[in-house]
Design a protein around this motif. Structure first.
Motif, mmCIF file in Angstrom:
data_model
loop_
_atom_site.group_PDB
_atom_site.id
_atom_site.type_symbol
_atom_site.label_atom_id
_atom_site.label_comp_id
_atom_site.label_asym_id
_atom_site.label_seq_id
_atom_site.Cartn_x
_atom_site.Cartn_y
_atom_site.Cartn_z
ATOM 1 N N ILE A 160 34.511 18.662 35.093
ATOM 2 C CA ILE A 160 33.761 19.949 35.258
ATOM 3 C C ILE A 160 34.636 21.085 35.778
ATOM 4 O O ILE A 160 34.678 22.143 35.431
ATOM 5 N N VAL A 161 35.358 20.707 36.996
ATOM 6 C CA VAL A 161 36.206 21.500 37.339
ATOM 7 C C VAL A 161 37.150 22.321 36.585
ATOM 8 O O VAL A 161 37.172 23.638 36.319
ATOM 9 N N ASN A 162 37.710 21.639 35.888
ATOM 10 C CA ASN A 162 38.827 22.016 34.940
ATOM 11 C C ASN A 162 38.128 22.776 33.748
ATOM 12 O O ASN A 162 38.609 23.940 33.346
ATOM 13 N N TYR A 163 36.976 22.407 33.310
ATOM 14 C CA TYR A 163 36.173 23.226 32.415
ATOM 15 C C TYR A 163 35.902 24.733 32.911
ATOM 16 O O TYR A 163 35.937 25.614 32.225
ATOM 17 N N PHE A 164 35.412 24.685 34.360
ATOM 18 C CA PHE A 164 34.945 25.905 34.711
ATOM 19 C C PHE A 164 35.990 26.664 34.756
ATOM 20 O O PHE A 164 36.055 28.128 34.762
ATOM 21 N N ARG A 165 37.289 26.268 35.232
ATOM 22 C CA ARG A 165 38.332 27.284 35.533
ATOM 23 C C ARG A 165 39.074 27.599 34.331
ATOM 24 O O ARG A 165 39.799 28.829 34.234
ATOM 25 N N ASN A 166 38.546 27.228 33.066
ATOM 26 C CA ASN A 166 39.183 27.769 31.836
ATOM 27 C C ASN A 166 38.236 28.722 31.150
ATOM 28 O O ASN A 166 38.758 29.263 30.199
ATOM 29 N N MET A 167 37.235 29.094 32.053
ATOM 30 C CA MET A 167 36.365 30.121 31.501
ATOM 31 C C MET A 167 36.879 31.549 31.655
ATOM 32 O O MET A 167 37.646 31.630 32.613
ATOM 33 N N PRO A 168 36.565 32.446 30.985
ATOM 34 C CA PRO A 168 37.070 33.827 31.170
ATOM 35 C C PRO A 168 36.823 34.509 32.512
ATOM 36 O O PRO A 168 35.716 34.370 32.874
ATOM 37 N N LYS A 169 37.865 35.017 33.158
ATOM 38 C CA LYS A 169 37.625 35.551 34.597
ATOM 39 C C LYS A 169 36.743 36.798 34.166
ATOM 40 O O LYS A 169 35.965 37.393 35.370
ATOM 41 N N GLU A 170 36.724 37.587 33.289
ATOM 42 C CA GLU A 170 35.871 38.754 32.972
ATOM 43 C C GLU A 170 34.150 38.408 32.967
ATOM 44 O O GLU A 170 33.775 39.427 33.476
ATOM 45 N N LEU A 171 33.958 37.318 32.940
ATOM 46 C CA LEU A 171 32.682 36.769 33.288
ATOM 47 C C LEU A 171 32.267 37.173 34.493
ATOM 48 O O LEU A 171 31.148 37.608 34.776
ATOM 49 N N ASP A 172 33.069 36.540 35.555
ATOM 50 C CA ASP A 172 32.776 36.786 36.799
ATOM 51 C C ASP A 172 32.792 38.303 37.167
ATOM 52 O O ASP A 172 32.155 38.675 38.119
ATOM 53 N N GLU A 173 33.754 39.031 36.807
ATOM 54 C CA GLU A 173 33.751 40.514 36.974
ATOM 55 C C GLU A 173 32.534 41.319 36.606
ATOM 56 O O GLU A 173 31.937 42.208 37.419
ATOM 57 N N ALA A 174 32.190 40.767 35.270
ATOM 58 C CA ALA A 174 31.128 41.581 34.672
ATOM 59 C C ALA A 174 29.850 41.208 35.551
ATOM 60 O O ALA A 174 28.906 41.836 35.792
ATOM 61 N N ALA A 175 29.595 39.936 35.887
ATOM 62 C CA ALA A 175 28.340 39.288 36.873
ATOM 63 C C ALA A 175 28.476 39.957 37.979
ATOM 64 O O ALA A 175 27.244 40.394 38.518
ATOM 65 N N LEU A 176 29.511 40.252 38.828
ATOM 66 C CA LEU A 176 29.618 40.897 40.112
ATOM 67 C C LEU A 176 29.319 42.356 39.867
ATOM 68 O O LEU A 176 28.786 42.947 40.888
ATOM 69 N N VAL A 177 29.862 42.962 38.961
ATOM 70 C CA VAL A 177 29.414 44.562 38.699
ATOM 71 C C VAL A 177 27.902 44.748 38.498
ATOM 72 O O VAL A 177 27.004 45.607 38.996
ATOM 73 N N ASP A 178 27.334 43.526 37.753
ATOM 74 C CA ASP A 178 25.780 43.545 37.641
ATOM 75 C C ASP A 178 24.906 43.095 38.997
ATOM 76 O O ASP A 178 23.896 43.259 38.969
ATOM 77 N N GLY A 179 25.680 42.852 39.916
ATOM 78 C CA GLY A 179 24.908 42.368 41.109
ATOM 79 C C GLY A 179 24.621 41.061 41.267
ATOM 80 O O GLY A 179 23.816 40.737 42.219
ATOM 81 N N ALA A 180 25.043 40.161 40.695
ATOM 82 C CA ALA A 180 24.772 38.605 40.411
ATOM 83 C C ALA A 180 25.625 37.788 41.575
ATOM 84 O O ALA A 180 26.943 38.276 41.893
ATOM 85 N N GLY A 181 24.771 36.990 42.229
ATOM 86 C CA GLY A 181 25.506 36.348 43.275
ATOM 87 C C GLY A 181 26.106 34.931 42.616
ATOM 88 O O GLY A 181 25.861 34.708 41.522
ATOM 89 N N PRO A 182 26.488 34.261 43.587
ATOM 90 C CA PRO A 182 27.094 32.733 43.181
ATOM 91 C C PRO A 182 26.386 31.944 42.426
ATOM 92 O O PRO A 182 26.210 31.282 41.334
ATOM 93 N N TRP A 183 24.835 31.693 42.983
ATOM 94 C CA TRP A 183 23.719 30.892 42.509
ATOM 95 C C TRP A 183 23.578 31.579 41.062
ATOM 96 O O TRP A 183 23.263 30.686 40.139
ATOM 97 N N ARG A 184 23.247 32.979 40.969
ATOM 98 C CA ARG A 184 23.006 33.397 39.845
ATOM 99 C C ARG A 184 23.944 33.222 38.564
ATOM 100 O O ARG A 184 23.600 32.960 37.416
ATOM 101 N N MET A 185 25.155 33.245 39.061
ATOM 102 C CA MET A 185 26.561 33.170 38.094
ATOM 103 C C MET A 185 26.403 31.725 37.633
ATOM 104 O O MET A 185 26.682 31.355 36.435
#
Length: 294
Positions: A160-185
């Motif tokens: 699961i770690v390897n699967y998560f690490r292969n996801m686009p980093k842009e998802l994190d950036e977009a979520a952080l801009v929208d104010g999402a925290g770790p649990w929401r992400m």
């Protein structure tokens, strides 16, 4: 796109269909043979006369296994073990995998914990310390000993770690801009996108908890607390004729270890065969995603 319908293409289609049907037959054959042996007479199975159809059709093997009242109790314990084990493993491995998939800058202890996990994957303390730990914390002879004893499969966490690490980093950036925290992400982004690997890991966990019998033998005190596989293993391998009734002894004379083993294998395969079709599409989806490269 117009599909070619020449004689060569038709011959290819027919050949491909025949090959696929042959492969399907070869996959089904062991299951069908096991069922045929389990429904055959003792002498026919021992003499190797059973092939694609039962010889001396009977249900003696299944009556011997299911006829015992402890069978249904063990079946219920196995269901509890699978449900609790799959749920706990799903939650724990997902919650472990998400922070471990972050960079060391985001999670400082990431490398240390990963090394600890890899070490436990390669080495363990041994059977006796593991047993003493389970007994010392009061889990012995409970369903939680069967569930928590292998509740964190390190290999699944790494998948699961390897699967998560292969996801686009842009998802994190977009979520952080929208104010999402770790649990929401984790809940709204990563878990839905990781359904293929989570379904695969869940199936691994279900198969493990259903087929595993040794923990039930070591961590429980008797048949009243055995899961199904432990009960069947004890019935087939350790047969105590002194505690049998006259009817049970008569049925045992009509059986052989081969027919009993075949019945045991078939019963053990049924839950997996029932669950797998519901998870098959996630396997196909995961293979399709893994095959597309840019």
């Amino acid at each position: 796109m117009i599909r070619e319908t020449t004689l060569r293409s038709r011959v290819f289609d027919v050949t491909l269909l025949v090959v696929l049907l042959l492969i399907a037959f070869l996959c089904i054959l062991p299951l069908w043979y096991t069922l045929a042996v389990s429904l055959s007479e003792k002498s026919a199975a021992a003499a190797g006369k059973v092939w694609l159809w039962p010889v001396g059709f009977n249900f003696n093997s299944y009556q011997q296994i299911i006829g015992d009242r402890s069978f249904f109790n063990s079946f219920w314990i196995s269901i509890q073990r699978v449900v609790l084990g799959a749920t706990i493993t799903f939650v724990v491995t997902t919650m472990m995998a998400y922070p471990l998939s972050r960079s060391p800058r985001e999670f400082r202890m990431r490398n240390v914990i990963m090394w600890i996990l890899v070490f436990t994957l390669l080495f363990n303390g041994g059977l006796i310390p593991w047993y003493m730990t389970v007994k010392a914390i009061g889990l012995y002879d409970t369903i939680w000993a069967l569930v928590l004893g292998g509740g964190v499969p390190v290999f699944n966490v790494i998948l699961i770690v390897n699967y998560f690490r292969n996801m686009p980093k842009e998802l994190d950036e977009a979520a952080l801009v929208d104010g999402a925290g770790p649990w929401r992400m984790l809940i709204t982004i990563y878990v839905p996108l990781a359904v293929p690997v989570l379904a695969t890991v869940t199936l691994f966990t279900i198969v493990y908890h259903w087929n595993e019998f040794f923990h039930g033998l070591v961590l429980t005190s008797g048949q009243d607390h055995y899961p199904l596989q432990t009960l069947i293993q004890q019935f087939v391998v350790v047969i105590d004729a002194s505690n049998m009734t006259e009817d049970q002894y008569k049925r045992m004379n009509e059986l052989s270890n081969q027919t009993l083993n075949a019945a045991k294998i078939f019963i053990a395969m049924l839950p997996v065969l029932i669950v797998y079709p519901f998870l098959q599409r996630f396997f196909i989806h995961g293979i399709t995603l893994g095959s597309v490269k840019e």
